[in-house]
Design a protein around this motif. Structure first.
Motif, short mmCIF file in Angstrom:
data_model
loop_
_atom_site.label_atom_id
_atom_site.label_comp_id
_atom_site.label_asym_id
_atom_site.label_seq_id
_atom_site.Cartn_x
_atom_site.Cartn_y
_atom_site.Cartn_z
N LEU A 205 54.32 42.83 -72.54
CA LEU A 205 53.90 41.46 -72.78
C LEU A 205 52.98 41.39 -74.00
CD1 LEU A 205 53.77 38.51 -71.56
CD2 LEU A 205 51.65 39.26 -70.45
N PRO A 206 53.33 40.61 -75.04
CA PRO A 206 52.43 40.48 -76.19
C PRO A 206 51.30 39.49 -75.89
CG PRO A 206 54.40 39.18 -76.56
CD PRO A 206 54.60 39.88 -75.24
N VAL A 207 50.07 39.93 -76.01
CA VAL A 207 48.92 39.11 -75.65
C VAL A 207 48.00 38.96 -76.84
CG1 VAL A 207 46.93 38.90 -74.12
CG2 VAL A 207 49.04 39.90 -73.25
N SER A 208 47.49 37.75 -77.02
CA SER A 208 46.47 37.48 -78.04
C SER A 208 45.12 37.51 -77.36
CB SER A 208 46.71 36.10 -78.68
OG SER A 208 45.71 35.81 -79.62
N MET A 209 44.21 38.30 -77.89
CA MET A 209 42.92 38.52 -77.23
C MET A 209 41.76 38.27 -78.17
SD MET A 209 43.04 39.61 -74.03
CE MET A 209 44.10 40.38 -72.82
N TRP A 210 40.58 38.08 -77.53
CA TRP A 210 39.33 38.03 -78.28
C TRP A 210 38.83 39.45 -78.48
CZ3 TRP A 210 40.90 34.14 -75.23
CH2 TRP A 210 40.71 32.84 -75.68
N LEU A 236 44.55 39.82 -82.47
CA LEU A 236 43.13 39.93 -82.11
C LEU A 236 42.32 39.00 -82.99
CD1 LEU A 236 41.20 41.57 -80.26
CD2 LEU A 236 40.84 43.12 -82.18
N SER A 237 41.57 38.09 -82.37
CA SER A 237 40.75 37.14 -83.12
C SER A 237 39.56 36.72 -82.26
CB SER A 237 41.56 35.90 -83.51
OG SER A 237 40.73 34.91 -84.11
N ALA A 238 38.45 36.43 -82.92
CA ALA A 238 37.25 35.97 -82.22
C ALA A 238 37.21 34.45 -82.11
CB ALA A 238 36.00 36.47 -82.94
N TYR A 239 38.26 33.75 -82.57
CA TYR A 239 38.24 32.29 -82.62
C TYR A 239 39.46 31.71 -81.92
CZ TYR A 239 34.81 33.34 -86.21
OH TYR A 239 33.72 33.84 -86.87
N THR A 240 39.25 30.61 -81.20
CA THR A 240 40.35 29.97 -80.49
C THR A 240 41.40 29.42 -81.45
OG1 THR A 240 39.08 27.91 -80.38
CG2 THR A 240 38.98 29.37 -78.47
N THR A 241 40.99 29.08 -82.68
CA THR A 241 41.98 28.62 -83.66
C THR A 241 42.99 29.73 -83.96
OG1 THR A 241 40.38 29.23 -85.39
CG2 THR A 241 40.49 26.91 -84.77
N GLY A 242 42.49 30.96 -84.03
CA GLY A 242 43.39 32.09 -84.23
C GLY A 242 44.28 32.33 -83.04
N GLN A 243 43.71 32.18 -81.83
CA GLN A 243 44.50 32.35 -80.61
C GLN A 243 45.64 31.33 -80.57
OE1 GLN A 243 43.63 34.88 -78.63
NE2 GLN A 243 41.87 35.31 -79.93
N ARG A 244 45.33 30.10 -80.85
CA ARG A 244 46.35 29.04 -80.80
C ARG A 244 47.42 29.26 -81.86
NH1 ARG A 244 41.96 25.57 -80.27
NH2 ARG A 244 42.39 24.61 -82.29
N ALA A 245 47.01 29.74 -83.03
CA ALA A 245 47.98 29.99 -84.10
C ALA A 245 48.98 31.05 -83.67
CB ALA A 245 47.25 30.44 -85.37
N ALA A 246 48.50 32.12 -83.01
CA ALA A 246 49.39 33.18 -82.54
C ALA A 246 50.34 32.66 -81.46
CB ALA A 246 48.57 34.34 -82.01
N VAL A 247 49.81 31.82 -80.57
CA VAL A 247 50.63 31.26 -79.51
C VAL A 247 51.71 30.34 -80.08
CG1 VAL A 247 50.61 29.68 -77.53
CG2 VAL A 247 48.87 31.47 -77.73
#
Length: 319
Positions: A205-210, A236-247
């Motif tokens: 499973l590919p997961v985006s994490m902080w 891997l990102s410390a920001y929710t904007t990065g998390q949403r971009a990956a999703v």
């Protein structure tokens, strides 16, 4: 003789200008506040709720304002309201006049409400909730400056203990938020995926994490391991904007608060073969013996979260 005539002409011109200046109508602050509310919400009914008036009263205010200024301020259709060019022009003036009015009145009624209040918050709160809090607070207390720091929740709480921050808004796993603060809201944590995406079907499973230190990361990893689901950190990102971009790009799924799953993202869960992430708390910690400006900011934060919990979209999602 010509000089006498010129003098008389200038005196008449000055008198006419003076009459025009005195004849100009005065804009009312309440009407300008209503006008700005409509411009910002794009809806007469929503604006009416904001200024605590009935929709008919709001419509009457705008009609009189348009008659006073001799122009149309809004273009109306069945679904929305938008500003005309003259309305755009007035919006800039209206905001400046309201700001100046608030600053003037506060100098007399709240002379002690000034200074700097230091607020810390995680990035998701800083992006989605704090802007509205700061806007409302500035309207009420224009002489108080709010200095915002964005960082990890645990670090924000520690900085309050060290008197480096006055207020910390933080995310915490259940039962931990109330240890040295107060619970503002409980929120559902979900796996966010792209609409029509298939990232949650891949193996591993590919997961985006902080980065390390996030209260959600360790819990999500533990629950994936407990469910026997193989995974890899794809982003891997410390920001929710990065998390949403990956999703949204379909690269991964990510653990996110339910209120952040909007637009082209969907909430995934046990029906999709993923472990339930449960709930987490959003807490508030205020420095001991806080002065009046700090307490005022804290009250605005509490009010914002109370309103967030009452939003129809969120209530429907929670149900």
């Amino acid at each position: 003789m010509k000089l006498i005539y010129l003098s008389e002409f200038l005196n008449e011109d000055a008198a006419m200008n003076m009459m025009l200046r005195h004849a100009l109508p005065l804009l009312e602050m309440d009407v300008l506040k209503t006008f700005v509310a409509i411009a910002e919400t794009g809806n007469f009914t929503t604006a009416a709720e904001t200024v605590y008036r009935t929709p008919s009263a709001v419509s009457m205010q705008i009609k009189k304002l348009e008659e006073m200024l001799g122009c149309t301020l809004f273009l109306r259709d069945a679904r929305s309201v938008s500003l005309t060019p003259k309305g755009e022009l007035l919006l800039g003036f209206a905001r400046r006049l309201l700001s100046l009015n608030n600053e003037t009145v506060s100098r007399f009624l709240m002379p002690d409400m000034n200074g700097v209040v230091r607020v810390g918050a995680p990035e998701d709160v800083g992006e989605r909730i704090l802007p509205d809090v700061l806007k409302r607070f500035a309207e009420s207390y224009p002489n108080v400056t709010v200095d915002v720091s964005i960082g990890m929740s645990n670090a924000m709480r520690k900085r309050v203990d060290e008197h480096r921050l006055d207020i910390a808004i933080y995310n915490s796993l259940s039962d931990e938020a109330a240890k040295d603060g107060e619970i503002l809201m409980q929120e559902k944590l979900v796996w966010a995926g792209a609409k029509c995406g298939d990232a949650h079907l891949r193996d591993p499973l590919p997961v985006s994490m902080w980065e390390d230190g996030c209260v959600w990361r360790a819990d999500a990893v533990e629950k994936l391991s407990r469910a026997g689901r193989k995974f890899r950190v794809a982003f891997l990102s410390a920001y929710t904007t990065g998390q949403r971009a990956a999703v949204l790009a379909g690269l991964a799924i990510a653990p996110l608060p339910r209120y952040l799953v909007q637009g082209d993202m969907i909430a995934l869960g046990e029906r999709d073969g993923l472990p339930d992430l449960g709930h987490y708390d959003i807490g508030l910690k205020v420095i001991e013996d806080a002065p009046a400006p700090v307490l005022a900011v804290a009250d605005h934060v509490r009010e914002a979260f109370a309103e967030l919990q009452m939003q129809p979209a969120r209530v429907a999602a929670a149900g």
